[in-house]
Design a protein around this motif. Structure first.
Motif, PDB file in Angstrom:
ATOM      1  N   ALA A   1       0.648  -1.411   0.123  1.00 27.91           N
ATOM      2  CA  ALA A   1       0.039  -0.146  -0.028  1.00 27.91           C
ATOM      3  C   ALA A   1       0.757   0.855   0.067  1.00 27.91           C
ATOM      4  CB  ALA A   1      -0.666  -0.064   1.014  1.00 27.91           C
ATOM      5  N   ALA A   2       0.508   1.957  -0.982  1.00 31.16           N
ATOM      6  CA  ALA A   2       1.408   4.109  -0.932  1.00 31.16           C
ATOM      7  C   ALA A   2      -0.054   5.173  -1.221  1.00 31.16           C
ATOM      8  CB  ALA A   2       2.222   3.620  -1.621  1.00 31.16           C
ATOM      9  N   TYR A   3       0.255   5.628  -0.549  1.00 30.89           N
ATOM     10  CA  TYR A   3      -0.538   6.770  -0.104  1.00 30.89           C
ATOM     11  C   TYR A   3       0.697   8.200  -0.830  1.00 30.89           C
ATOM     12  CZ  TYR A   3      -3.601   4.105   2.057  1.00 30.89           C
ATOM     13  OH  TYR A   3      -4.317   2.947   2.643  1.00 30.89           O
ATOM     14  N   LEU A   4       0.662   8.878  -2.161  1.00 31.94           N
ATOM     15  CA  LEU A   4       1.424   9.508  -2.671  1.00 31.94           C
ATOM     16  C   LEU A   4       0.933  10.882  -2.314  1.00 31.94           C
ATOM     17  CD1 LEU A   4       3.193   8.426  -5.713  1.00 31.94           C
ATOM     18  CD2 LEU A   4       4.103   8.403  -3.863  1.00 31.94           C
ATOM     19  N   ASP A   5       1.075  11.736  -1.669  1.00 31.48           N
ATOM     20  CA  ASP A   5      -0.280  13.261  -1.482  1.00 31.48           C
ATOM     21  C   ASP A   5       0.903  13.906  -2.359  1.00 31.48           C
ATOM     22  OD1 ASP A   5      -0.762  12.297   0.590  1.00 31.48           O
ATOM     23  OD2 ASP A   5      -0.063  13.239   2.046  1.00 31.48           O
ATOM     24  N   TYR A   6      -0.318  15.456  -3.480  1.00 34.32           N
ATOM     25  CA  TYR A   6       0.169  16.095  -4.286  1.00 34.32           C
ATOM     26  C   TYR A   6      -0.971  16.938  -4.495  1.00 34.32           C
ATOM     27  CZ  TYR A   6      -2.874  14.074  -7.068  1.00 34.32           C
ATOM     28  OH  TYR A   6      -3.634  13.061  -7.466  1.00 34.32           O
ATOM     29  N   ASP A   7      -0.346  18.421  -4.851  1.00 34.95           N
ATOM     30  CA  ASP A   7      -1.452  19.362  -4.533  1.00 34.95           C
ATOM     31  C   ASP A   7      -1.410  18.879  -6.349  1.00 34.95           C
ATOM     32  OD1 ASP A   7      -2.652  22.203  -4.616  1.00 34.95           O
ATOM     33  OD2 ASP A   7      -0.701  23.480  -4.781  1.00 34.95           O
ATOM     34  N   PRO A   8      -2.868  19.057  -6.345  1.00 38.46           N
ATOM     35  CA  PRO A   8      -4.040  19.573  -7.827  1.00 38.46           C
ATOM     36  C   PRO A   8      -4.046  20.680  -7.974  1.00 38.46           C
ATOM     37  CG  PRO A   8      -5.352  19.257  -5.319  1.00 38.46           C
ATOM     38  CD  PRO A   8      -3.903  18.924  -5.000  1.00 38.46           C
ATOM     39  N   GLU A   9      -3.306  21.321  -7.212  1.00 36.73           N
ATOM     40  CA  GLU A   9      -3.536  22.291  -8.261  1.00 36.73           C
ATOM     41  C   GLU A   9      -2.002  22.354  -9.569  1.00 36.73           C
ATOM     42  OE1 GLU A   9      -5.635  25.040  -8.384  1.00 36.73           O
ATOM     43  OE2 GLU A   9      -7.175  24.336  -7.396  1.00 36.73           O
ATOM     44  N   LEU A  10      -1.509  21.699  -8.925  1.00 39.45           N
ATOM     45  CA  LEU A  10      -0.075  21.490 -10.030  1.00 39.45           C
ATOM     46  C   LEU A  10      -0.024  20.292 -10.902  1.00 39.45           C
ATOM     47  CD1 LEU A  10       2.664  23.088  -6.601  1.00 39.45           C
ATOM     48  CD2 LEU A  10       0.966  24.164  -8.837  1.00 39.45           C
ATOM     49  N   LEU A  11      -0.428  18.860  -9.923  1.00 39.55           N
ATOM     50  CA  LEU A  11      -0.373  18.252 -10.627  1.00 39.55           C
ATOM     51  C   LEU A  11      -1.991  17.479 -11.192  1.00 39.55           C
ATOM     52  CD1 LEU A  11       2.441  16.568  -8.486  1.00 39.55           C
ATOM     53  CD2 LEU A  11       2.709  17.707 -11.054  1.00 39.55           C
ATOM     54  N   GLN A  12      -1.947  16.529 -12.059  1.00 39.07           N
ATOM     55  CA  GLN A  12      -2.508  15.605 -12.431  1.00 39.07           C
ATOM     56  C   GLN A  12      -1.817  14.058 -12.662  1.00 39.07           C
ATOM     57  OE1 GLN A  12      -4.893  16.732 -15.909  1.00 39.07           O
ATOM     58  NE2 GLN A  12      -7.082  15.185 -15.721  1.00 39.07           N
ATOM     59  N   VAL A  13      -3.168  13.243 -11.961  1.00 38.88           N
ATOM     60  CA  VAL A  13      -2.892  11.613 -12.794  1.00 38.88           C
ATOM     61  C   VAL A  13      -3.464  11.796 -13.664  1.00 38.88           C
ATOM     62  CG1 VAL A  13      -3.050   9.484 -11.719  1.00 38.88           C
ATOM     63  CG2 VAL A  13      -3.108  11.625  -9.952  1.00 38.88           C
ATOM     64  N   VAL A  14      -2.783  10.960 -14.649  1.00 40.67           N
ATOM     65  CA  VAL A  14      -3.356  10.908 -16.124  1.00 40.67           C
ATOM     66  C   VAL A  14      -3.358   9.689 -16.666  1.00 40.67           C
ATOM     67  CG1 VAL A  14      -2.987  12.985 -17.171  1.00 40.67           C
ATOM     68  CG2 VAL A  14      -1.512  11.226 -17.563  1.00 40.67           C
ATOM     69  N   GLY A  15      -2.706   8.534 -15.438  1.00 38.87           N
ATOM     70  CA  GLY A  15      -2.824   6.476 -15.686  1.00 38.87           C
ATOM     71  C   GLY A  15      -2.033   6.096 -14.355  1.00 38.87           C
ATOM     72  N   LEU A  16      -2.217   5.097 -14.679  1.00 40.15           N
ATOM     73  CA  LEU A  16      -1.926   3.826 -13.821  1.00 40.15           C
ATOM     74  C   LEU A  16      -1.804   3.175 -13.906  1.00 40.15           C
ATOM     75  CD1 LEU A  16      -0.900   3.938 -10.178  1.00 40.15           C
ATOM     76  CD2 LEU A  16      -2.920   2.927  -9.815  1.00 40.15           C
ATOM     77  N   THR A  17      -0.479   2.642 -14.347  1.00 36.60           N
ATOM     78  CA  THR A  17       0.146   1.462 -14.921  1.00 36.60           C
ATOM     79  C   THR A  17       0.867  -0.059 -13.919  1.00 36.60           C
ATOM     80  OG1 THR A  17       0.385   2.464 -17.129  1.00 36.60           O
ATOM     81  CG2 THR A  17       0.643   0.367 -16.695  1.00 36.60           C
ATOM     82  N   PRO A  18       0.166  -0.921 -13.464  1.00 40.70           N
ATOM     83  CA  PRO A  18       0.933  -1.604 -12.311  1.00 40.70           C
ATOM     84  C   PRO A  18       1.973  -2.722 -13.115  1.00 40.70           C
ATOM     85  CG  PRO A  18      -1.572  -2.412 -12.568  1.00 40.70           C
ATOM     86  CD  PRO A  18      -1.501  -1.336 -13.782  1.00 40.70           C
ATOM     87  N   GLY A  19       3.069  -2.859 -12.051  1.00 43.62           N
ATOM     88  CA  GLY A  19       3.937  -3.617 -12.313  1.00 43.62           C
ATOM     89  C   GLY A  19       4.129  -5.352 -13.340  1.00 43.62           C
ATOM     90  N   PRO A  20       4.859  -5.567 -13.636  1.00 43.59           N
ATOM     91  CA  PRO A  20       4.570  -6.944 -13.093  1.00 43.59           C
ATOM     92  C   PRO A  20       4.726  -8.147 -12.151  1.00 43.59           C
ATOM     93  CG  PRO A  20       7.048  -6.850 -14.148  1.00 43.59           C
ATOM     94  CD  PRO A  20       5.926  -5.454 -14.035  1.00 43.59           C
ATOM     95  N   THR A  21       5.217  -7.509 -11.138  1.00 42.43           N
ATOM     96  CA  THR A  21       5.006  -8.444  -9.412  1.00 42.43           C
ATOM     97  C   THR A  21       3.883  -8.149  -9.217  1.00 42.43           C
ATOM     98  OG1 THR A  21       7.589  -7.623  -9.784  1.00 42.43           O
ATOM     99  CG2 THR A  21       5.986  -8.289  -7.782  1.00 42.43           C
ATOM    100  N   LEU A  22       3.116  -6.631  -9.398  1.00 39.72           N
ATOM    101  CA  LEU A  22       1.998  -6.974  -8.206  1.00 39.72           C
ATOM    102  C   LEU A  22       1.296  -6.305  -9.457  1.00 39.72           C
ATOM    103  CD1 LEU A  22       3.245  -4.872  -5.331  1.00 39.72           C
ATOM    104  CD2 LEU A  22       2.431  -7.889  -5.375  1.00 39.72           C
ATOM    105  N   PRO A  23       0.739  -6.944 -10.600  1.00 41.56           N
ATOM    106  CA  PRO A  23      -0.413  -6.329 -11.312  1.00 41.56           C
ATOM    107  C   PRO A  23      -2.004  -6.155 -11.323  1.00 41.56           C
ATOM    108  CG  PRO A  23       0.202  -8.931 -11.751  1.00 41.56           C
ATOM    109  CD  PRO A  23       0.745  -8.837 -10.402  1.00 41.56           C
ATOM    110  N   GLN A  24      -1.826  -6.351  -9.954  1.00 40.40           N
ATOM    111  CA  GLN A  24      -3.388  -5.645  -9.477  1.00 40.40           C
ATOM    112  C   GLN A  24      -3.687  -4.845  -8.993  1.00 40.40           C
ATOM    113  OE1 GLN A  24      -5.692  -8.795  -7.331  1.00 40.40           O
ATOM    114  NE2 GLN A  24      -7.592  -8.448  -8.973  1.00 40.40           N
TER     115      GLN A  24
END
Length: 76
Positions: free
Chosen positions: A48-71
Motif C-alpha cells: 500500500a502506498a499513498y502519494l500526496d500532491y497538490d492537485p492545483e499543480l499535478l494531475q494523475v493521467v494514468g496508473l499502470t501496475p507492474g509485473p510483480t504486483l499486477p493488480q
C-alpha cells in the motif's frame, strides 16, 4: 555446562522507492513516477502506498501496475 549461542533470526528489510525524473518538468508535460517495492528476505505479495500532491499543480493521467504486483485494488 556450555551454552550455545542463539542464531539470530534474519530481519526482512522492506524498501519503497519513489523514482521520479530528475530536472525541471515544464507546465503541461507528462512524466512518469514509479513506486518500487522490494524486500531482502521474503517475497512481497501486496503493498500500500499513498502519494500526496497538490492537485492545483499535478494531475494523475494514468496508473499502470507492474509485473510483480499486477493488480490495483484501490485507486482514488
Amino acid at each position: 555446562f556450555a551454552q550455545e549461542a542463539a542464531t539470530p533470526t534474519p530481519t526482512a528489510i522492506v524498501r519503497v522507492d519513489v523514482v521520479a525524473p530528475k530536472g525541471v518538468i515544464g507546465r503541461g508535460q507528462t512524466f512518469e513516477v514509479r513506486l518500487e517495492v522490494g524486500s531482502s528476505f521474503q517475497e512481497i505479495d501486496g503493498a500500500a502506498a499513498y502519494l500526496d500532491y497538490d492537485p492545483e499543480l499535478l494531475q494523475v493521467v494514468g496508473l499502470t501496475p507492474g509485473p510483480t504486483l499486477p493488480q490495483v485494488l484501490q485507486n482514488q
